[in-house]
Every structure is written in C-alpha cells, then in structure tokens.
Design a protein around this motif. Structure first.
Motif, PDB file in Angstrom:
ATOM      1  N   GLU A 100     -55.960   1.314 132.884  1.00 30.27           N
ATOM      2  CA  GLU A 100     -54.523   0.548 133.396  1.00 30.27           C
ATOM      3  C   GLU A 100     -53.977  -0.238 132.465  1.00 30.27           C
ATOM      4  OE1 GLU A 100     -51.602  -0.394 136.108  1.00 30.27           O
ATOM      5  OE2 GLU A 100     -52.925   1.361 136.462  1.00 30.27           O
ATOM      6  N   VAL A 101     -54.654  -0.924 131.698  1.00 29.63           N
ATOM      7  CA  VAL A 101     -54.128  -1.606 130.609  1.00 29.63           C
ATOM      8  C   VAL A 101     -54.029  -1.216 129.283  1.00 29.63           C
ATOM      9  CG1 VAL A 101     -55.091  -3.625 131.733  1.00 29.63           C
ATOM     10  CG2 VAL A 101     -56.392  -2.551 130.036  1.00 29.63           C
ATOM     11  N   GLY A 102     -54.334   0.281 129.033  1.00 35.98           N
ATOM     12  CA  GLY A 102     -53.989   0.882 127.887  1.00 35.98           C
ATOM     13  C   GLY A 102     -55.280   1.051 127.047  1.00 35.98           C
ATOM     14  N   PHE A 103     -56.288   0.672 127.297  1.00 34.93           N
ATOM     15  CA  PHE A 103     -57.674   0.762 126.651  1.00 34.93           C
ATOM     16  C   PHE A 103     -58.529   1.812 127.106  1.00 34.93           C
ATOM     17  CE2 PHE A 103     -58.173  -4.159 125.429  1.00 34.93           C
ATOM     18  CZ  PHE A 103     -57.058  -3.977 124.286  1.00 34.93           C
ATOM     19  N   SER A 104     -59.504   2.183 126.064  1.00 32.33           N
ATOM     20  CA  SER A 104     -60.368   3.084 126.290  1.00 32.33           C
ATOM     21  C   SER A 104     -61.711   2.687 126.968  1.00 32.33           C
ATOM     22  CB  SER A 104     -60.682   3.817 124.787  1.00 32.33           C
ATOM     23  OG  SER A 104     -61.821   4.832 124.931  1.00 32.33           O
ATOM     24  N   PRO A 105     -62.071   3.527 127.998  1.00 32.27           N
ATOM     25  CA  PRO A 105     -63.299   3.270 128.733  1.00 32.27           C
ATOM     26  C   PRO A 105     -64.193   3.127 127.997  1.00 32.27           C
ATOM     27  CG  PRO A 105     -61.777   4.443 130.131  1.00 32.27           C
ATOM     28  CD  PRO A 105     -61.269   4.451 128.806  1.00 32.27           C
ATOM     29  N   SER A 106     -64.425   3.931 127.067  1.00 27.50           N
ATOM     30  CA  SER A 106     -65.573   4.014 126.204  1.00 27.50           C
ATOM     31  C   SER A 106     -65.501   3.130 125.025  1.00 27.50           C
ATOM     32  CB  SER A 106     -65.658   5.478 125.420  1.00 27.50           C
ATOM     33  OG  SER A 106     -64.601   5.600 124.529  1.00 27.50           O
ATOM     34  N   GLY A 107     -64.593   2.262 124.964  1.00 27.98           N
ATOM     35  CA  GLY A 107     -64.393   1.248 123.659  1.00 27.98           C
ATOM     36  C   GLY A 107     -65.375   0.040 124.275  1.00 27.98           C
ATOM     37  N   THR A 108     -65.527  -0.963 123.159  1.00 26.67           N
ATOM     38  CA  THR A 108     -66.235  -2.153 123.445  1.00 26.67           C
ATOM     39  C   THR A 108     -65.335  -3.265 123.708  1.00 26.67           C
ATOM     40  OG1 THR A 108     -68.242  -1.277 121.799  1.00 26.67           O
ATOM     41  CG2 THR A 108     -67.911  -3.558 122.363  1.00 26.67           C
ATOM     42  N   THR A 158     -49.318 -14.019 124.006  1.00 27.26           N
ATOM     43  CA  THR A 158     -49.070 -12.864 123.197  1.00 27.26           C
ATOM     44  C   THR A 158     -48.398 -12.980 121.966  1.00 27.26           C
ATOM     45  OG1 THR A 158     -48.521 -11.594 125.321  1.00 27.26           O
ATOM     46  CG2 THR A 158     -47.771 -10.309 123.371  1.00 27.26           C
ATOM     47  N   ASP A 159     -47.510 -13.961 121.758  1.00 31.37           N
ATOM     48  CA  ASP A 159     -47.008 -14.216 120.387  1.00 31.37           C
ATOM     49  C   ASP A 159     -47.971 -14.698 119.359  1.00 31.37           C
ATOM     50  OD1 ASP A 159     -44.517 -13.126 121.184  1.00 31.37           O
ATOM     51  OD2 ASP A 159     -43.665 -15.137 121.419  1.00 31.37           O
ATOM     52  N   LEU A 160     -49.004 -15.472 119.972  1.00 31.75           N
ATOM     53  CA  LEU A 160     -50.107 -16.003 119.327  1.00 31.75           C
ATOM     54  C   LEU A 160     -51.066 -15.122 118.713  1.00 31.75           C
ATOM     55  CD1 LEU A 160     -50.828 -19.274 120.995  1.00 31.75           C
ATOM     56  CD2 LEU A 160     -49.625 -19.087 118.757  1.00 31.75           C
ATOM     57  N   ALA A 161     -51.222 -13.892 119.805  1.00 33.11           N
ATOM     58  CA  ALA A 161     -52.380 -13.077 119.372  1.00 33.11           C
ATOM     59  C   ALA A 161     -51.556 -11.713 118.330  1.00 33.11           C
ATOM     60  CB  ALA A 161     -52.825 -12.364 120.592  1.00 33.11           C
ATOM     61  N   ARG A 162     -50.474 -11.831 118.368  1.00 35.30           N
ATOM     62  CA  ARG A 162     -49.619 -10.456 117.472  1.00 35.30           C
ATOM     63  C   ARG A 162     -50.105 -10.342 116.351  1.00 35.30           C
ATOM     64  NH1 ARG A 162     -44.988 -11.367 119.475  1.00 35.30           N
ATOM     65  NH2 ARG A 162     -45.043  -9.923 121.205  1.00 35.30           N
ATOM     66  N   PRO A 163     -50.305 -11.265 115.411  1.00 39.52           N
ATOM     67  CA  PRO A 163     -50.668 -11.217 113.947  1.00 39.52           C
ATOM     68  C   PRO A 163     -52.295 -10.313 113.496  1.00 39.52           C
ATOM     69  CG  PRO A 163     -49.800 -13.280 114.308  1.00 39.52           C
ATOM     70  CD  PRO A 163     -50.314 -12.760 115.756  1.00 39.52           C
ATOM     71  N   TYR A 164     -52.926 -10.507 114.617  1.00 37.29           N
ATOM     72  CA  TYR A 164     -54.459 -10.019 114.554  1.00 37.29           C
ATOM     73  C   TYR A 164     -54.566  -8.799 114.702  1.00 37.29           C
ATOM     74  CZ  TYR A 164     -54.834 -15.261 114.868  1.00 37.29           C
ATOM     75  OH  TYR A 164     -54.656 -16.441 114.390  1.00 37.29           O
ATOM     76  N   ALA A 165     -55.221  -8.129 113.641  1.00 36.25           N
ATOM     77  CA  ALA A 165     -55.257  -6.642 113.582  1.00 36.25           C
ATOM     78  C   ALA A 165     -56.591  -5.857 114.410  1.00 36.25           C
ATOM     79  CB  ALA A 165     -55.305  -6.094 112.148  1.00 36.25           C
ATOM     80  N   VAL A 166     -56.428  -6.281 115.676  1.00 31.75           N
ATOM     81  CA  VAL A 166     -57.451  -5.543 116.770  1.00 31.75           C
ATOM     82  C   VAL A 166     -56.511  -5.320 117.930  1.00 31.75           C
ATOM     83  CG1 VAL A 166     -58.081  -8.012 117.389  1.00 31.75           C
ATOM     84  CG2 VAL A 166     -59.671  -6.036 117.611  1.00 31.75           C
ATOM     85  N   PRO A 167     -56.941  -4.285 118.529  1.00 32.48           N
ATOM     86  CA  PRO A 167     -56.100  -3.954 119.885  1.00 32.48           C
ATOM     87  C   PRO A 167     -56.536  -5.183 121.003  1.00 32.48           C
ATOM     88  CG  PRO A 167     -57.465  -2.060 119.241  1.00 32.48           C
ATOM     89  CD  PRO A 167     -57.794  -3.169 118.330  1.00 32.48           C
ATOM     90  N   ILE A 168     -55.392  -5.740 121.499  1.00 36.13           N
ATOM     91  CA  ILE A 168     -55.350  -6.830 122.255  1.00 36.13           C
ATOM     92  C   ILE A 168     -54.505  -6.720 123.367  1.00 36.13           C
ATOM     93  CG2 ILE A 168     -54.939  -9.531 122.671  1.00 36.13           C
ATOM     94  CD1 ILE A 168     -55.326  -9.726 119.487  1.00 36.13           C
ATOM     95  N   ARG A 169     -55.024  -7.033 124.603  1.00 38.44           N
ATOM     96  CA  ARG A 169     -54.140  -6.986 125.842  1.00 38.44           C
ATOM     97  C   ARG A 169     -53.927  -8.389 126.585  1.00 38.44           C
ATOM     98  NH1 ARG A 169     -53.031  -3.312 123.613  1.00 38.44           N
ATOM     99  NH2 ARG A 169     -53.084  -0.916 124.367  1.00 38.44           N
TER     100      ARG A 169
END
Length: 301
Positions: A100-108, A158-169
C-alpha cells in the motif's frame, strides 16, 4: 456539601501543591500516575508521604518504592496496554501494508521514530537516516518507514528526509502498522519505547539533548538505564545510544546486528514480551476508577 475526596492525575508540580492545600483542610487525596521519583528528585517521597493518602502507580517497581516509604500504594497497570489492545489495523497483513505504501514485501523494513518535538527530531532524524544510508550498502532492499507524530507536519518530516539516498515513506496515523511492518525500529527515548515493547518489535533506543541539559541531568538522575523499557525490565535488554554515541556508525552497527542475527531478535522479542506482561493487563484506568470509588464509599461511610 464539601469535597469528600480529591483525585490528582500526573502533573506533579501543580498537583503536590494542591494536595498540600487539600490536606490542610482535611480532604483525603488519591494520586493517579506517580511523579518519576525513581528517576530524579527522590527527596519528594517524604513530601508525597505527608500529602497523599493513596498512590495509584502505572509501573510495577513504583509500588515497592512507595511501600518501603510507608505510602499506601496500588499498582493498576499502564494505560498504554489498553491503547495497544484496542488497535484495529486497517491492512490484513504486513505485506498488504508495505504494498500500500509502495514498498516491497520482500524488502528489509526499518522503522524510524524520531520523537514528537521539533528540536528532538532535528537532533535525531539526520543521524538516524545517515545510519540507514550506510546500512543500505550492506543490506540490499533496505526501506525505511517514518510514522509522523500528530504534533508534527508530514511535509516537514518528508522535506527533512528527502536528501537521504534510501527508500523512505512518511506516514500519518499508522504507528501500529509501521511497528508490525518493521523488522527493527530506531526510537527516541520516551513513552514510545513502551509502545514498541507492547508490539514486541526489536528496537534500538537513542537519546540526545543539549549539553547543558545533559550536564544537569547527570547530576539529578540516578539510573543505570534511560530507556523506559530497560527500566521496567530491570536489565539492559535493548541497546541504548546516549549523547555522543548517537552517531550514524553506532546506530548502523546496532540495527545491522539485529537485522543480521535472527537469534538476537528472537531473544529481544521474548524479553519485550516479559516487559509487556509486567505492565499489567488491559483496564488500568478502570481498575484505578474502581479503587477510587471504593475509597470514596469508605470515606462517606
């Protein structure tokens, strides 16, 4: 008709003054949710003994402290247990929520809980997210969920988290969903650690304040642990990173260890279950109300 019984709830500075006035005119006082005398200002227990007729506590170890000081006391359980028991998750499974949030169920999935105050978030969130970037180089498919506290803006986080190169929701109103979806969470020290414990989710606790505040706290607080989970457990069952130890490298190391070591995660889950059991069964406020009502009846008789 006069007042038969005064019930005070939390907010110690004001309530202990009010209790003094009540006792002066002969009104019995019941206090629900104790001041944290076990953490600091332990000298207050003498004042409490003089002004309080019955203390209703939410942590099991508090009863022993008051009983030894001669203060009538009852442990009623923690209100958070009721909150956890009443949660109704919107998604049928962890996988459904991640999709639902756009993440992979098989991810960590790692949950990041940076607190509910702006200053706290500004101090902790960058360190937490830098740690996740470092960790993503070791763990492919790493993805991060941040449940935004009601007191904060989702856009701001969300703005604070944007610069970091990892998938974030960043999500709102889905705290328990995030806990269920996360293999491990990194959480700011405070009540949230108990909420995480009640969900049995493995965690790393972080705590960082201004240097002056920390200097003062060191002289006033006399505890081996600062995380409520470890205080309730009576043992360091959860890693704690304090002040200068709150670095991306240290956070990465602790989270990475838990993610890579299933046995460590399971041991922590079992220890968290024991903490949850110590917090009592659901119905803390109802038990407190029943004790107060019984006291009132006796008072009137």
């Amino acid at each position: 008709r006069g007042v038969d019984l005064l019930v005070l709830i939390d907010y110690s500075d004001f309530n202990l003054r009010l209790a003094k006035a009540a006792k002066r005119i002969g009104i019995p006082v019941v206090y629900y949710i104790s001041p944290q005398i076990w953490a600091w200002r332990s000298g207050r227990i003498k004042t409490i003994a003089e002004r309080i007729d019955l203390m209703l506590v939410i942590f099991p170890f508090e009863k022993q402290i008051y009983s030894e000081a001669g203060v009538p006391c009852e442990f009623v359980g923690h209100p958070l247990v009721d909150e956890a028991a009443s949660v109704r998750l919107k998604h049928p499974s962890k996988s459904a929520y991640l999709e639902e949030v756009g993440f992979s169920p098989s991810g960590t999935t790692v949950g990041i809980l940076p607190g509910s105050r702006r200053r706290e978030v500004l101090s902790l969130l960058p360190e937490m997210l830098r740690a996740m970037v470092l960790l993503s180089k070791e763990i492919p498919g790493l993805q991060v969920l941040i449940p935004v506290a009601p007191s904060l803006s989702k856009k701001w986080i969300t703005d604070l988290a944007r610069p970091y190169a990892v998938p974030i929701r960043c999500v709102e109103g889905e705290f328990q969903e995030v806990l269920r979806a996360s293999e491990v969470v990194v959480v700011a020290s405070g009540t949230a650690t108990l909420q995480v414990a009640l969900s049995r989710t493995p965690m790393v606790i972080v705590y960082k304040v201004a240097l002056l505040t920390f200097w003062i706290a060191q002289r006033l607080v006399h505890l081996k642990s600062f995380g409520l989970v470890n205080i309730v457990a009576g043992a360091p069952i959860v890693p704690e990173l304090l002040q200068e130890r709150v670095t991306p490298e240290r956070i990465k190391s602790e989270v990475g260890r838990l993610l890579k070591d299933e046995e460590s995660r399971e041991r922590m889950k079992q220890a968290l279950k024991e903490v949850a059991d110590r917090l009592g069964a659901a119905g803390a406020s109802s038990r407190a109300a029943a004790i107060i009502l019984e006291r009132l009846k006796r008072q009137q008789e």
